[in-house]
Design a protein around this motif. Sequence first.
Motif, PDB file in Angstrom:
ATOM      1  N   ALA A 364     -65.278 -27.007   8.746  1.00 45.87           N
ATOM      2  CA  ALA A 364     -65.842 -28.068   7.910  1.00 45.87           C
ATOM      3  C   ALA A 364     -65.013 -29.345   7.943  1.00 45.87           C
ATOM      4  O   ALA A 364     -65.515 -30.413   7.595  1.00 45.87           O
ATOM      5  CB  ALA A 364     -65.965 -27.577   6.468  1.00 45.87           C
ATOM      6  N   MET A 365     -63.756 -29.258   8.363  1.00 48.67           N
ATOM      7  CA  MET A 365     -62.861 -30.420   8.357  1.00 48.67           C
ATOM      8  C   MET A 365     -62.639 -30.974   9.762  1.00 48.67           C
ATOM      9  O   MET A 365     -61.558 -31.451  10.097  1.00 48.67           O
ATOM     10  CB  MET A 365     -61.524 -30.045   7.717  1.00 48.67           C
ATOM     11  N   TRP A 461     -67.665 -44.656  18.154  1.00 47.20           N
ATOM     12  CA  TRP A 461     -66.206 -44.459  18.158  1.00 47.20           C
ATOM     13  C   TRP A 461     -65.801 -43.650  16.930  1.00 47.20           C
ATOM     14  O   TRP A 461     -65.823 -44.134  15.803  1.00 47.20           O
ATOM     15  CB  TRP A 461     -65.494 -45.799  18.192  1.00 47.20           C
ATOM     16  N   TYR A 462     -65.448 -42.414  17.188  1.00 41.85           N
ATOM     17  CA  TYR A 462     -65.012 -41.501  16.138  1.00 41.85           C
ATOM     18  C   TYR A 462     -63.496 -41.517  16.050  1.00 41.85           C
ATOM     19  O   TYR A 462     -62.795 -41.621  17.068  1.00 41.85           O
ATOM     20  CB  TYR A 462     -65.484 -40.080  16.437  1.00 41.85           C
ATOM     21  N   ALA A 463     -62.997 -41.398  14.837  1.00 44.55           N
ATOM     22  CA  ALA A 463     -61.552 -41.317  14.630  1.00 44.55           C
ATOM     23  C   ALA A 463     -61.274 -40.353  13.485  1.00 44.55           C
ATOM     24  O   ALA A 463     -62.019 -40.322  12.497  1.00 44.55           O
ATOM     25  CB  ALA A 463     -60.969 -42.695  14.316  1.00 44.55           C
ATOM     26  N   GLU A 464     -60.244 -39.559  13.625  1.00 45.08           N
ATOM     27  CA  GLU A 464     -59.856 -38.571  12.611  1.00 45.08           C
ATOM     28  C   GLU A 464     -58.339 -38.601  12.418  1.00 45.08           C
ATOM     29  O   GLU A 464     -57.599 -39.012  13.302  1.00 45.08           O
ATOM     30  CB  GLU A 464     -60.279 -37.156  13.016  1.00 45.08           C
ATOM     31  N   ASP A 465     -57.933 -38.138  11.253  1.00 46.62           N
ATOM     32  CA  ASP A 465     -56.501 -38.039  10.957  1.00 46.62           C
ATOM     33  C   ASP A 465     -56.328 -36.999   9.856  1.00 46.62           C
ATOM     34  O   ASP A 465     -57.305 -36.533   9.257  1.00 46.62           O
ATOM     35  CB  ASP A 465     -55.952 -39.397  10.503  1.00 46.62           C
ATOM     36  N   GLN A 466     -55.090 -36.627   9.594  1.00 45.61           N
ATOM     37  CA  GLN A 466     -54.821 -35.703   8.494  1.00 45.61           C
ATOM     38  C   GLN A 466     -53.414 -35.920   7.958  1.00 45.61           C
ATOM     39  O   GLN A 466     -52.565 -36.520   8.612  1.00 45.61           O
ATOM     40  CB  GLN A 466     -55.006 -34.253   8.935  1.00 45.61           C
ATOM     41  N   ALA A 467     -53.184 -35.449   6.735  1.00 43.79           N
ATOM     42  CA  ALA A 467     -51.888 -35.548   6.075  1.00 43.79           C
ATOM     43  C   ALA A 467     -51.697 -34.297   5.229  1.00 43.79           C
ATOM     44  O   ALA A 467     -52.644 -33.532   5.003  1.00 43.79           O
ATOM     45  CB  ALA A 467     -51.815 -36.802   5.205  1.00 43.79           C
ATOM     46  N   LYS A 531     -65.027 -31.654   0.069  1.00 44.67           N
ATOM     47  CA  LYS A 531     -65.314 -32.614   1.139  1.00 44.67           C
ATOM     48  C   LYS A 531     -66.230 -33.694   0.602  1.00 44.67           C
ATOM     49  O   LYS A 531     -67.219 -33.397  -0.073  1.00 44.67           O
ATOM     50  CB  LYS A 531     -65.951 -31.920   2.335  1.00 44.67           C
ATOM     51  N   TYR A 532     -65.904 -34.955   0.920  1.00 49.56           N
ATOM     52  CA  TYR A 532     -66.647 -36.107   0.434  1.00 49.56           C
ATOM     53  C   TYR A 532     -67.192 -36.891   1.617  1.00 49.56           C
ATOM     54  O   TYR A 532     -66.447 -37.198   2.558  1.00 49.56           O
ATOM     55  CB  TYR A 532     -65.741 -37.019  -0.397  1.00 49.56           C
ATOM     56  N   PRO A 546     -54.648 -19.907  -0.099  1.00 45.65           N
ATOM     57  CA  PRO A 546     -53.757 -19.022  -0.855  1.00 45.65           C
ATOM     58  C   PRO A 546     -52.602 -18.547   0.022  1.00 45.65           C
ATOM     59  O   PRO A 546     -52.798 -18.170   1.178  1.00 45.65           O
ATOM     60  CB  PRO A 546     -54.674 -17.859  -1.252  1.00 45.65           C
ATOM     61  N   GLY A 547     -51.408 -18.600  -0.541  1.00 51.14           N
ATOM     62  CA  GLY A 547     -50.240 -18.153   0.214  1.00 51.14           C
ATOM     63  C   GLY A 547     -49.501 -19.271   0.913  1.00 51.14           C
ATOM     64  O   GLY A 547     -48.383 -19.075   1.389  1.00 51.14           O
ATOM     65  N   HIS A 548     -50.099 -20.459   1.007  1.00 56.65           N
ATOM     66  CA  HIS A 548     -49.468 -21.577   1.698  1.00 56.65           C
ATOM     67  C   HIS A 548     -49.406 -22.766   0.745  1.00 56.65           C
ATOM     68  O   HIS A 548     -50.448 -23.381   0.462  1.00 56.65           O
ATOM     69  CB  HIS A 548     -50.257 -21.941   2.957  1.00 56.65           C
ATOM     70  N   PRO A 549     -48.236 -23.122   0.240  1.00 56.63           N
ATOM     71  CA  PRO A 549     -48.129 -24.188  -0.765  1.00 56.63           C
ATOM     72  C   PRO A 549     -48.259 -25.592  -0.175  1.00 56.63           C
ATOM     73  O   PRO A 549     -47.423 -26.467  -0.390  1.00 56.63           O
ATOM     74  CB  PRO A 549     -46.732 -23.957  -1.350  1.00 56.63           C
ATOM     75  N   VAL A 550     -49.305 -25.802   0.606  1.00 60.78           N
ATOM     76  CA  VAL A 550     -49.522 -27.085   1.275  1.00 60.78           C
ATOM     77  C   VAL A 550     -50.963 -27.520   1.039  1.00 60.78           C
ATOM     78  O   VAL A 550     -51.902 -26.765   1.290  1.00 60.78           O
ATOM     79  CB  VAL A 550     -49.249 -26.975   2.793  1.00 60.78           C
ATOM     80  N   LEU A 551     -51.121 -28.736   0.553  1.00 56.75           N
ATOM     81  CA  LEU A 551     -52.441 -29.336   0.407  1.00 56.75           C
ATOM     82  C   LEU A 551     -52.698 -30.175   1.654  1.00 56.75           C
ATOM     83  O   LEU A 551     -52.007 -31.161   1.909  1.00 56.75           O
ATOM     84  CB  LEU A 551     -52.505 -30.213  -0.846  1.00 56.75           C
ATOM     85  N   ASP A 552     -53.678 -29.779   2.445  1.00 53.21           N
ATOM     86  CA  ASP A 552     -54.047 -30.521   3.649  1.00 53.21           C
ATOM     87  C   ASP A 552     -55.169 -31.485   3.324  1.00 53.21           C
ATOM     88  O   ASP A 552     -56.141 -31.123   2.643  1.00 53.21           O
ATOM     89  CB  ASP A 552     -54.494 -29.564   4.755  1.00 53.21           C
ATOM     90  N   VAL A 553     -55.035 -32.704   3.823  1.00 50.89           N
ATOM     91  CA  VAL A 553     -56.030 -33.753   3.578  1.00 50.89           C
ATOM     92  C   VAL A 553     -56.530 -34.246   4.933  1.00 50.89           C
ATOM     93  O   VAL A 553     -55.740 -34.533   5.832  1.00 50.89           O
ATOM     94  CB  VAL A 553     -55.421 -34.925   2.788  1.00 50.89           C
ATOM     95  N   PHE A 554     -57.850 -34.344   5.083  1.00 51.87           N
ATOM     96  CA  PHE A 554     -58.460 -34.705   6.355  1.00 51.87           C
ATOM     97  C   PHE A 554     -59.324 -35.949   6.174  1.00 51.87           C
ATOM     98  O   PHE A 554     -59.935 -36.149   5.114  1.00 51.87           O
ATOM     99  CB  PHE A 554     -59.327 -33.558   6.879  1.00 51.87           C
ATOM    100  N   PHE A 555     -59.405 -36.766   7.234  1.00 51.35           N
ATOM    101  CA  PHE A 555     -60.179 -38.002   7.198  1.00 51.35           C
ATOM    102  C   PHE A 555     -60.949 -38.153   8.500  1.00 51.35           C
ATOM    103  O   PHE A 555     -60.465 -37.756   9.568  1.00 51.35           O
ATOM    104  CB  PHE A 555     -59.268 -39.220   7.052  1.00 51.35           C
TER     105      PHE A 555
END
Length: 584
Positions: A364-365, A461-467, A531-532, A546-555
């Motif tokens: 989905a991301m 022109w598609y572009a993606e990134d994440q943080a 997802k927005y 769950p189990g991974h203390p990381v919030l992934d953000v996708f654009f």
Amino acid sequence: MHATISRLESDVQRRYNRWRQTGLPPFMKQELHELRATEIIERFYRSLPFGADGVVGRVGVGTNRFNIYTVRRICQGLADEIMSRGFAAQQRGVVIAYDPRYHSKGFAEQASLVLANNNIKVYLFEKASPSCELAFAVRYLHSAAGISVSAGTCPADYNGLRLYGENGAPLAAGYIERISRFMEQSEDGLNVTAMNPEEAISSGKLVVIGSEIDDAYLEFLEQVPYSKESIQLMASSVRIVLTPLQGTAGAIAGSALERSGFTEVHTVPEQHLPDLHFSKVREPDPFRPDNLQLPYEIAGQVNADVVLAFNPEAASMSLSVKDRTGKYVLLSANQTAALLLSYMLEQKQRLRCLPADGIVLKSAMTSELVSSIAARHGIRTAEVTNGFQGVGARMANYERSGEHTFLFGFDEHGGFALNGFVRDRDAIQAAVLAAEMTASYKSRGSTVGNELHKLYQTYGWYAEDQASFIFGGSDWWQQAQIVLDRFSSEPPSFGSGQELRRVYDYRTGELRDSSRPRTSKIDSPEACALKYVLEDGSWYGLRIEPGHPVLDVFFGTRQKDGAAAKLQLSAIRSNVLYALESMI
């Protein structure tokens, strides 16, 4: 609040005392006795979470660490689940593979001996082997389950364990819940018994497997090529630099490429052989630019067309190509997926074997470019929220029901599925297809980089990134839930023309569309993700596992040209990250 803290301290003390009173191996006993008070709390406040991707954690003593008792507890739960299916399932057995990291082989042996102690036959790989080969072996040997001991791109002091079902796909949520209930009978694995190794082998309960599985897997790989004419014409002139980043795939990927006709495959000596500590890489991630410096140097020396890099268990692949200046550039997983899918569909159309009921599965991301490519060829695209657990399960369901013909699957981490004989991420298949694609384009006087540029000219022109945001403390899961709740109720605002169009709340399974008065249901498993989608089709998403203390953000965005895409992506990224930083 005080009652909760008091209960937590009591649980920590009880668990710690159980470990102190158990006859641990000497090295673990010493590590336990050297723990400071704050370390004891962190090591024992919980058990490592066991979920859709199995379990991953830092190696060490404690219930919140990955160790032989973590392995024993999970494998006893798996053994109980298999025994509940009857004697036939026990005899079908379990296949176990492992990556080269420190302790992986020992953990795999512990898993084998726990299962053998429960009269379950075990097939153990004799050497570190890719997880895609394990997924293949489960079905090839008609086994009841599979286990991969690996920790992806985590540092060398981490390890993990992932389970596979009898269909060769990562274990489905229902089975995970079932095994978890069996695991509750063993609080921490300290009371789980493992069979003596000599007895397990002499009784035939433990069987070591080797080159016969390699040979069978390589034979199935011959199904991958689509344009054998291009390979025959150009393969010997395609120069490839291959690096497994000191993981499992060096030998077998090299053999696969050679059998396909690619003789100019160049390795990176420092990164080619398996290594316990990944001493020549910074975290074994094929998308880390610093891990690619040595491969790029060799690529420049031999004038390579492409650079292929794998993670330790060959689940993910990165592709690097030359740009118009001759410099090697790393493509994103989204770009690589778009190229591979476009080439595959083009070849299937040429061969007149493109099925009308074909389907592409994507996380989905991930980029919508793949959806646009599929649509132009009359192929449907579906999103999954649970990664390759979902992709593998759907592959099996489609084959059984005949509802769709699976064509391609991918995620944002560089995992690709191309053929039904492996129902998991398979970097080796992706490498063979990438090599063939390079040969085909070279035979036309083009390059992979040029073809990517053509895709953008055709589809936009598609572009993606994440943080990522890392949470600290034992209450990180609660922190993450609060952040998602706040973000759901207070999403960032954008400028003119950027009103919110749709919100996918995968936690509740609801889709909110601004053009409709009522919410609708999402046909996908529950996930801790949002997802927005904005008015112009740009999107962003948040996910935590769950189990991974990381919030992934996708654009992601699609615009009329590359400059506009970069500008819009930067604006979305800035607004979303600013909103998140004010909440965390």
